[in-house]
Design a protein around this motif. Structure first.
Motif, mmCIF file in Angstrom:
data_model
loop_
_atom_site.group_PDB
_atom_site.id
_atom_site.type_symbol
_atom_site.label_atom_id
_atom_site.label_comp_id
_atom_site.label_asym_id
_atom_site.label_seq_id
_atom_site.Cartn_x
_atom_site.Cartn_y
_atom_site.Cartn_z
ATOM 1 N N ALA A 81 0.826 -1.206 0.000
ATOM 2 C CA ALA A 81 0.000 0.000 0.000
ATOM 3 C C ALA A 81 0.861 1.257 0.000
ATOM 4 O O ALA A 81 0.517 2.268 -0.630
ATOM 5 C CB ALA A 81 -0.922 -0.008 1.229
ATOM 6 N N SER A 82 2.006 1.187 0.685
ATOM 7 C CA SER A 82 2.878 2.355 0.779
ATOM 8 C C SER A 82 3.543 2.704 -0.540
ATOM 9 O O SER A 82 3.724 3.876 -0.862
ATOM 10 C CB SER A 82 3.940 2.105 1.851
ATOM 11 O OG SER A 82 4.817 3.193 1.958
ATOM 12 N N ILE A 83 3.899 1.670 -1.328
ATOM 13 C CA ILE A 83 4.614 1.956 -2.575
ATOM 14 C C ILE A 83 3.732 1.776 -3.804
ATOM 15 O O ILE A 83 4.196 1.908 -4.935
ATOM 16 C CB ILE A 83 5.882 1.086 -2.699
ATOM 17 C CG1 ILE A 83 5.543 -0.401 -2.801
ATOM 18 C CG2 ILE A 83 6.817 1.335 -1.521
ATOM 19 C CD1 ILE A 83 6.769 -1.291 -3.029
ATOM 20 N N GLY A 84 2.458 1.451 -3.597
ATOM 21 C CA GLY A 84 1.501 1.417 -4.694
ATOM 22 C C GLY A 84 1.654 0.255 -5.638
ATOM 23 O O GLY A 84 1.747 0.441 -6.864
ATOM 24 N N CYS A 85 1.691 -0.977 -5.106
ATOM 25 C CA CYS A 85 1.770 -2.163 -5.960
ATOM 26 C C CYS A 85 1.036 -3.299 -5.276
ATOM 27 O O CYS A 85 0.524 -3.144 -4.161
ATOM 28 C CB CYS A 85 3.228 -2.537 -6.241
ATOM 29 S SG CYS A 85 4.132 -3.093 -4.785
ATOM 30 N N SER A 86 0.987 -4.457 -5.908
ATOM 31 C CA SER A 86 0.328 -5.602 -5.301
ATOM 32 C C SER A 86 1.201 -6.200 -4.199
ATOM 33 O O SER A 86 2.417 -5.969 -4.152
ATOM 34 C CB SER A 86 0.054 -6.669 -6.361
ATOM 35 O OG SER A 86 1.274 -7.231 -6.813
ATOM 36 N N SER A 87 0.583 -6.977 -3.332
ATOM 37 C CA SER A 87 1.329 -7.618 -2.248
ATOM 38 C C SER A 87 2.384 -8.587 -2.783
ATOM 39 O O SER A 87 3.489 -8.685 -2.244
ATOM 40 C CB SER A 87 0.377 -8.357 -1.311
ATOM 41 O OG SER A 87 -0.464 -7.449 -0.641
ATOM 42 N N SER A 88 2.038 -9.306 -3.848
ATOM 43 C CA SER A 88 2.999 -10.259 -4.407
ATOM 44 C C SER A 88 4.218 -9.534 -4.974
ATOM 45 O O SER A 88 5.359 -10.000 -4.821
ATOM 46 C CB SER A 88 2.341 -11.114 -5.491
ATOM 47 O OG SER A 88 1.862 -10.309 -6.551
ATOM 48 N N THR A 89 3.990 -8.385 -5.604
ATOM 49 C CA THR A 89 5.110 -7.613 -6.152
ATOM 50 C C THR A 89 5.968 -7.040 -5.035
ATOM 51 O O THR A 89 7.201 -7.079 -5.092
ATOM 52 C CB THR A 89 4.587 -6.483 -7.054
ATOM 53 O OG1 THR A 89 3.872 -7.050 -8.152
ATOM 54 C CG2 THR A 89 5.737 -5.647 -7.592
ATOM 55 N N ALA A 90 5.323 -6.503 -3.997
ATOM 56 C CA ALA A 90 6.072 -5.970 -2.861
ATOM 57 C C ALA A 90 6.904 -7.064 -2.206
ATOM 58 O O ALA A 90 8.076 -6.852 -1.854
ATOM 59 C CB ALA A 90 5.118 -5.353 -1.838
ATOM 60 N N GLY A 91 6.327 -8.250 -2.035
ATOM 61 C CA GLY A 91 7.057 -9.363 -1.448
ATOM 62 C C GLY A 91 8.264 -9.752 -2.279
ATOM 63 O O GLY A 91 9.330 -10.057 -1.742
ATOM 64 N N ALA A 92 8.101 -9.742 -3.602
ATOM 65 C CA ALA A 92 9.212 -10.092 -4.491
ATOM 66 C C ALA A 92 10.338 -9.063 -4.376
ATOM 67 O O ALA A 92 11.524 -9.424 -4.337
ATOM 68 C CB ALA A 92 8.717 -10.184 -5.938
ATOM 69 N N HIS A 93 9.986 -7.764 -4.324
ATOM 70 C CA HIS A 93 11.003 -6.718 -4.153
ATOM 71 C C HIS A 93 11.782 -6.940 -2.865
ATOM 72 O O HIS A 93 13.024 -6.847 -2.843
ATOM 73 C CB HIS A 93 10.345 -5.333 -4.122
ATOM 74 C CG HIS A 93 9.843 -4.857 -5.445
ATOM 75 N ND1 HIS A 93 10.501 -5.070 -6.635
ATOM 76 C CD2 HIS A 93 8.733 -4.131 -5.768
ATOM 77 C CE1 HIS A 93 9.824 -4.517 -7.626
ATOM 78 N NE2 HIS A 93 8.744 -3.939 -7.129
ATOM 79 N N LEU A 94 11.077 -7.229 -1.784
ATOM 80 C CA LEU A 94 11.736 -7.417 -0.492
ATOM 81 C C LEU A 94 12.645 -8.640 -0.499
ATOM 82 O O LEU A 94 13.785 -8.588 -0.010
ATOM 83 C CB LEU A 94 10.696 -7.544 0.624
ATOM 84 C CG LEU A 94 9.905 -6.273 0.957
ATOM 85 C CD1 LEU A 94 8.818 -6.582 1.980
ATOM 86 C CD2 LEU A 94 10.832 -5.183 1.491
ATOM 87 N N ARG A 95 12.167 -9.743 -1.060
ATOM 88 C CA ARG A 95 12.973 -10.972 -1.064
ATOM 89 C C ARG A 95 14.257 -10.788 -1.870
ATOM 90 O O ARG A 95 15.336 -11.221 -1.449
ATOM 91 C CB ARG A 95 12.155 -12.147 -1.610
ATOM 92 C CG ARG A 95 11.072 -12.647 -0.653
ATOM 93 C CD ARG A 95 10.485 -13.972 -1.134
ATOM 94 N NE ARG A 95 9.865 -13.867 -2.447
ATOM 95 C CZ ARG A 95 8.600 -13.479 -2.649
ATOM 96 N NH1 ARG A 95 7.834 -13.151 -1.613
ATOM 97 N NH2 ARG A 95 8.098 -13.434 -3.866
ATOM 98 N N LYS A 96 14.148 -10.162 -3.028
ATOM 99 C CA LYS A 96 15.329 -9.965 -3.865
ATOM 100 C C LYS A 96 16.325 -9.020 -3.198
ATOM 101 O O LYS A 96 17.547 -9.256 -3.232
ATOM 102 C CB LYS A 96 14.917 -9.428 -5.239
ATOM 103 C CG LYS A 96 14.170 -10.449 -6.088
ATOM 104 C CD LYS A 96 13.724 -9.841 -7.402
ATOM 105 C CE LYS A 96 12.955 -10.861 -8.238
ATOM 106 N NZ LYS A 96 12.462 -10.271 -9.514
ATOM 107 N N ALA A 97 15.824 -7.951 -2.582
ATOM 108 C CA ALA A 97 16.710 -7.002 -1.902
ATOM 109 C C ALA A 97 17.381 -7.661 -0.703
ATOM 110 O O ALA A 97 18.592 -7.511 -0.487
ATOM 111 C CB ALA A 97 15.915 -5.773 -1.463
ATOM 112 N N GLU A 98 16.610 -8.406 0.070
ATOM 113 C CA GLU A 98 17.171 -9.074 1.253
ATOM 114 C C GLU A 98 18.221 -10.106 0.842
ATOM 115 O O GLU A 98 19.270 -10.229 1.498
ATOM 116 C CB GLU A 98 16.048 -9.733 2.050
ATOM 117 C CG GLU A 98 15.114 -8.736 2.728
ATOM 118 C CD GLU A 98 13.778 -9.359 3.127
ATOM 119 O OE1 GLU A 98 13.577 -10.561 2.855
ATOM 120 O OE2 GLU A 98 12.947 -8.629 3.695
ATOM 121 N N ALA A 99 17.965 -10.845 -0.227
ATOM 122 C CA ALA A 99 18.922 -11.855 -0.688
ATOM 123 C C ALA A 99 20.238 -11.199 -1.094
ATOM 124 O O ALA A 99 21.327 -11.702 -0.787
ATOM 125 C CB ALA A 99 18.337 -12.643 -1.852
ATOM 126 N N ALA A 100 20.160 -10.063 -1.803
ATOM 127 C CA ALA A 100 21.379 -9.361 -2.229
ATOM 128 C C ALA A 100 22.171 -8.861 -1.031
ATOM 129 O O ALA A 100 23.403 -8.960 -0.995
ATOM 130 C CB ALA A 100 21.011 -8.206 -3.150
#
Length: 215
Positions: free
Chosen positions: A189-208
């Motif tokens: 909701a904060s960045i204006g996308c779906s929950s699945s997309t937000a989760g993917a952004h977080l997982r990829k950033a955390e993995a890096a």
């Protein structure tokens, strides 16, 4: 103090042979932790190398400019101290920063495809001249700029702007609090996308970030 994080890309024609070696497998990287130019012009360096040890050392022995080196026993990542005769693109690249007040913030991170990144602190009015002095055809891109606050910086971690935005939002909504007070839905909701997309952004950033921290 002004902090700048800069990314460079060295084409094959001006790339150091050991930088080229990093193209040979997934996850290879090396970090220049400290260095000194000795009075005789030799460059003394200390590296942390995340690459297959023996193939790396075999390739290092083939580099004519390397006068000698020593290592700490162990498999990758391992530590390497080397002495190299300066000359060519490497020396011209270092010379771009010689007459400035800029200090590098280690590590200097070498990654595949000729990519190199590091942080600098110093007066803003000298930045343009220093970067303009970087020899062609090395490409230069300023990745971050701001005030230097110290602490551990994971130089060389490549995150997209959207991933950075998701991390900032997650921190803001309490996703990383213990106990957790925010959810992936809140980040979305904060960045204006779906929950699945937000989760993917977080997982990829955390993995890096985790990969960079653990080497």
């Amino acid at each position: 103090m002004r902090y700048v994080h800069v990314e460079f890309e060295f084409p094959p024609a001006v790339r150091h042979p050991m930088h080229d070696f990093l193209d040979g497998g997934d996850g290879r990287r090396s970090e220049l932790l400290t260095w000194r130019r000795l009075p005789d012009g030799t460059l003394a360096t200390l590296f942390r190398v995340a690459a297959p040890r023996e193939p790396y050392l075999d390739r290092l022995r083939e580099v004519e400019a390397i006068e000698r080196f020593e290592t700490v026993p162990g498999e990758a990542p391992f530590y390497l101290k080397a002495y190299e005769r300066l000359g060519g693109p490497t020396e011209r690249f270092l010379d771009a920063f010689v007459d400035t007040e800029y200090l590098s913030v280690p590590p200097v991170v070498f990654r595949p495809a000729g990519r190199l990144s590091f942080g600098l602190i110093g007066p803003p009015d000298q930045l343009r001249d220093a970067l303009a002095a970087v020899p062609n055809p090395i490409a230069v891109e300023i990745d971050r700029i701001g005030s230097y606050g110290g602490g551990r910086r994971l130089a060389g971690v490549r995150l997209t702007e959207r991933q950075r935005e998701a991390l900032r939002a997650a921190h803001r909504v309490g996703y990383y609090e213990v106990p957790r007070t925010g959810s992936v839905d809140d980040v979305a909701a904060s960045i204006g996308c779906s929950s699945s997309t937000a989760g993917a952004h977080l997982r990829k950033a955390e993995a890096a970030l985790v990969d960079a921290f653990l080497g």
